[in-house]
Write a protein that holds these residues in place. Structure first.
Motif, PDB file in Angstrom:
ATOM      1  N   GLY A 351       0.667  -1.413  -0.040  1.00 14.77           N
ATOM      2  CA  GLY A 351      -0.357   0.189  -0.068  1.00 14.77           C
ATOM      3  C   GLY A 351       1.219   1.194   0.295  1.00 14.77           C
ATOM      4  N   GLY A 352       2.407   1.335   1.107  1.00 13.03           N
ATOM      5  CA  GLY A 352       3.091   2.434   0.610  1.00 13.03           C
ATOM      6  C   GLY A 352       3.008   2.461  -0.434  1.00 13.03           C
ATOM      7  N   GLY A 353       3.427   1.749  -1.487  1.00 10.87           N
ATOM      8  CA  GLY A 353       4.074   1.681  -2.712  1.00 10.87           C
ATOM      9  C   GLY A 353       3.181   2.095  -4.273  1.00 10.87           C
ATOM     10  N   LEU A 354       2.230   2.024  -3.352  1.00 10.82           N
ATOM     11  CA  LEU A 354       0.979   2.340  -4.029  1.00 10.82           C
ATOM     12  C   LEU A 354       0.971   4.054  -3.858  1.00 10.82           C
ATOM     13  CD1 LEU A 354      -1.566  -0.300  -4.130  1.00 10.82           C
ATOM     14  CD2 LEU A 354      -0.399   0.000  -6.088  1.00 10.82           C
ATOM     15  N   THR A 358       1.376   7.199  -6.293  1.00  9.94           N
ATOM     16  CA  THR A 358       0.126   8.349  -6.472  1.00  9.94           C
ATOM     17  C   THR A 358       0.614   9.772  -6.925  1.00  9.94           C
ATOM     18  OG1 THR A 358      -1.131   6.846  -6.196  1.00  9.94           O
ATOM     19  CG2 THR A 358      -1.955   9.419  -6.244  1.00  9.94           C
ATOM     20  N   THR A 359       1.883   9.628  -5.566  1.00  8.21           N
ATOM     21  CA  THR A 359       2.425  10.936  -4.961  1.00  8.21           C
ATOM     22  C   THR A 359       3.706  12.131  -5.812  1.00  8.21           C
ATOM     23  OG1 THR A 359       3.168  10.760  -3.036  1.00  8.21           O
ATOM     24  CG2 THR A 359       1.233  10.944  -2.939  1.00  8.21           C
ATOM     25  N   ALA A 362       8.496   8.984  -2.623  1.00  5.09           N
ATOM     26  CA  ALA A 362       9.087   7.633  -1.956  1.00  5.09           C
ATOM     27  C   ALA A 362       9.047   7.655  -0.549  1.00  5.09           C
ATOM     28  CB  ALA A 362      11.193   7.512  -2.282  1.00  5.09           C
ATOM     29  N   LEU A 363       9.202   8.990   0.344  1.00  4.10           N
ATOM     30  CA  LEU A 363       8.307   9.441   1.823  1.00  4.10           C
ATOM     31  C   LEU A 363       7.408   9.419   1.572  1.00  4.10           C
ATOM     32  CD1 LEU A 363      10.457  10.166   3.391  1.00  4.10           C
ATOM     33  CD2 LEU A 363      10.278  12.252   3.531  1.00  4.10           C
ATOM     34  N   ALA A 364       6.684   9.010   0.728  1.00  5.52           N
ATOM     35  CA  ALA A 364       5.335   8.737   0.835  1.00  5.52           C
ATOM     36  C   ALA A 364       4.625   6.892   1.206  1.00  5.52           C
ATOM     37  CB  ALA A 364       4.640   9.459  -0.404  1.00  5.52           C
TER      38      ALA A 364
END
Length: 387
Positions: A351-354, A358-359, A362-364
Motif C-alpha cells: 500500500g505504501g508503494g501504491l 500516486t504522489t 518515495a517518502l510517502a
C-alpha cells in the motif's frame, strides 16, 4: 576437570535451536546476492528475479496454519525436523533449475516449509527447556534467525562464491546441505515427549483477542523493517544521498543482529512483560519519524535505531506464545500470530508503494508504513502482562 553433563546437554539444546533459527532466513536471503548470476544464466525477467525473495516471504504467511496442523499430528520436534529437511532439499533443488518454473516452484515450497518451522520452534521450547529458560530459548533461535539474514546476504558473494568457482548452483548446494544435518541432529534430544500433541485443535480461533493483538504488533514491526528495506534506496535517491545506500543498508540490517544479541542477555528480564513491548514499539515509531523528518547521516542513524528497536520488539512478540498458553496451544497461537503478522506486513508496504507511485514521493511510502505501525502501538497496553 569435571564436566557437567546437564550443562553440556543444555548447551547442545541451545545450539540446535540457534542452528534451526539460522535456516528460517538464510536460504531466503541468499537469493538476492545470487540473483544477478541466476538472472543472466537463465535469462529471467525482473519480475522473476524479484520473486526469488518475495515469494518465500509471502509463503511465510500462507503456510503457518499448515505448521499448526503438523505440530498437532507429529509434535513440534518432528514437524520442525521434517520442515527443515524440506527446506534443505528445496533450497538445493533451485540449483537444478533450467528456467523459472522449477526455480520459483522450489522457492515456494521452501517458503512453505520455513512457515512450518516458525510455529514449531515456540511450541518446542516448553518440551525441551525448563520454564525459567524458555525466554532465553526464544532469544537464542531468534538470534540465529537474524544472523541467518546477515550471513546469507553478507557472506554469499565474498566467501562462498569464490570457493565454488563462482557457480551459483554449487553455492546453493553448499548453503543447503547443512540443513539436512541439522534436521538429523534435532532427532537426538530425548528430554521430553516429542510426539503429537494431545489437543485436537489446530486451527487458530478468529475470536482469540490475544492472537490478533500479537499478530498486529508483529505486523507493525515487520512492516517497518521490510518496508524500509524496500524503499530505502528510493528515499535516499530523492534526497540526493544515494551514495550512502551501501553503508545504510549494512548498518540497518546489522542493527537487528545487535538487537538479538542484546536479547540473549536481557530475555529473562524483558520477555513476558508489557513495559519492554510498549517501549520498543513506541521507540521504533519515534525513530522512524526521525528518519522521515531528518536528512543526512542523522536521518540514517534514526533508521538504524528503528531497526534495532524493531528487532527487540520482534523477539518480544515471538517469545510470548510459550509464555502465555500451555505447550499444546503454543504452536496454534504462534501460527495464527504469524499468519496475521506476515499477511499484513506484506500488504502494508505494498500500500505504501501504491501511495508513493500516486504522489511521486518515495517518502510517502515509509510515512504510510509508519502511520500503520503507530496504530498498533496501543495494543501493547491491552496485553494482560506484568509491567
Amino acid at each position: 576437570m569435571i564436566v557437567d553433563r546437564n550443562s553440556l546437554h543444555s548447551a547442545g539444546l541451545f545450539a540446535l535451536l540457534w542452528l534451526a533459527g539460522l535456516y528460517m532466513r538464510l536460504p531466503i536471503l541468499v537469493a538476492p546476492a545470487l540473483a544477478p548470476a541466476i538472472g543472466d544464466e537463465l535469462a529471467l525477467s525482473q519480475t522473476h528475479i524479484g520473486a526469488l525473495t518475495t515469494l518465500p516471504v509471502l509463503m511465510l504467511a500462507l503456510g503457518a496454519l499448515a505448521g499448526s496442523l503438523l505440530i498437532m499430528r507429529m509434535g513440534p520436534r518432528n514437524a520442525l525436523a521434517a520442515a527443515l529437511a524440506v527446506v534443505g532439499v528445496m533450497s538445493a533443488t533451485r540449483g537444478l533449475a533450467q528456467g523459472p518454473v522449477l526455480l520459483l516452484g522450489a522457492s515456494a515450497v521452501m517458503g512453505l516449509a520455513i512457515a512450518v518451522m516458525q510455529p514449531s520452534l515456540p511450541a518446542l521450547l516448553p518440551r525441551w527447556l525448563t520454564p525459567t529458560r524458555i525466554a532465553l530459548g526464544s532469544a537464542c533461535y531468534m538470534n540465529g534467525m537474524l544472523m541467518g539474514e546477515f550471513i546469507g546476504a553478507g557472506l554469499t558473494l565474498p566467501v562462498i562464491m569464490p570457493l565454488t568457482g563462482d557457480s551459483w548452483r554449487l553455492t546453493l548446494l553448499v548453503w543447503s546441505l547443512p540443513a539436512l544435518l541439522i534436521a538429523l541432529l534435532l532427532m537426538l534430544p530425548k528430554t521430553a515427549s516429542n510426539g503429537g500433541d494431545d489437543s485436537t485443535q489446530w486451527l487458530p480461533s478468529l475470536r482469540d483477542p490475544l492472537m490478533w493483538k500479537l499478530g498486529l504488533l508483529l505486523a507493525g514491526t515487520a512492516s517497518l523493517f521490510f518496508g524500509t528495506n524496500a524503499y530505502m534506496a528510493s528515499v535516499l535517491e530523492d534526497r540526493g544521498e544515494l551514495t550512502r545506500l551501501d553503508t545504510t543498508l549494512f548498518s540497518f540490517n546489522f542493527a537487528q543482529v545487535a538487537a538479538s544479541t542484546v536479547m540473549l542477555w536481557m530475555a529473562r528480564h524483558w520477555v513476558g512483560r508489557r513495559g519492554p513491548i510498549l517501549c520498543s514499539a513506541g521507540l521504533s515509531v519515534a525513530a522512524m519519524l526521525g528518519f522521515i523528518l531528518v536528512e543526512g547521516w542523522p536521518g540514517v542513524a534514526f533508521a538504524v535505531a528503528m531497526s534495532f528497536f524493531a528487532g527487540i520488539l520482534l523477539i518480544l512478540i515471538v517469545s510470548l506464545p510459550p509464555q502465555l498458553v500451555p505447550s499444546a496451544e503454543a504452536g496454534r497461537l504462534s501460527a495464527g500470530t504469524f499468519t496475521i503478522g506476515y499477511t499484513v506486513a506484506f500488504l502494508v508496504p505494498l500500500g505504501g508503494g501504491l501511495l508513493a507511485d500516486t504522489t511521486g514521493a518515495a517518502l510517502a511510502a515509509v510515512g504510510f508504513i509508519t502511520l500503520c505501525t503507530a496504530l498498533t502501538v496501543p495494543l501493547a497496553l491491552r496485553l494482560k502482562l506484568p509491567n
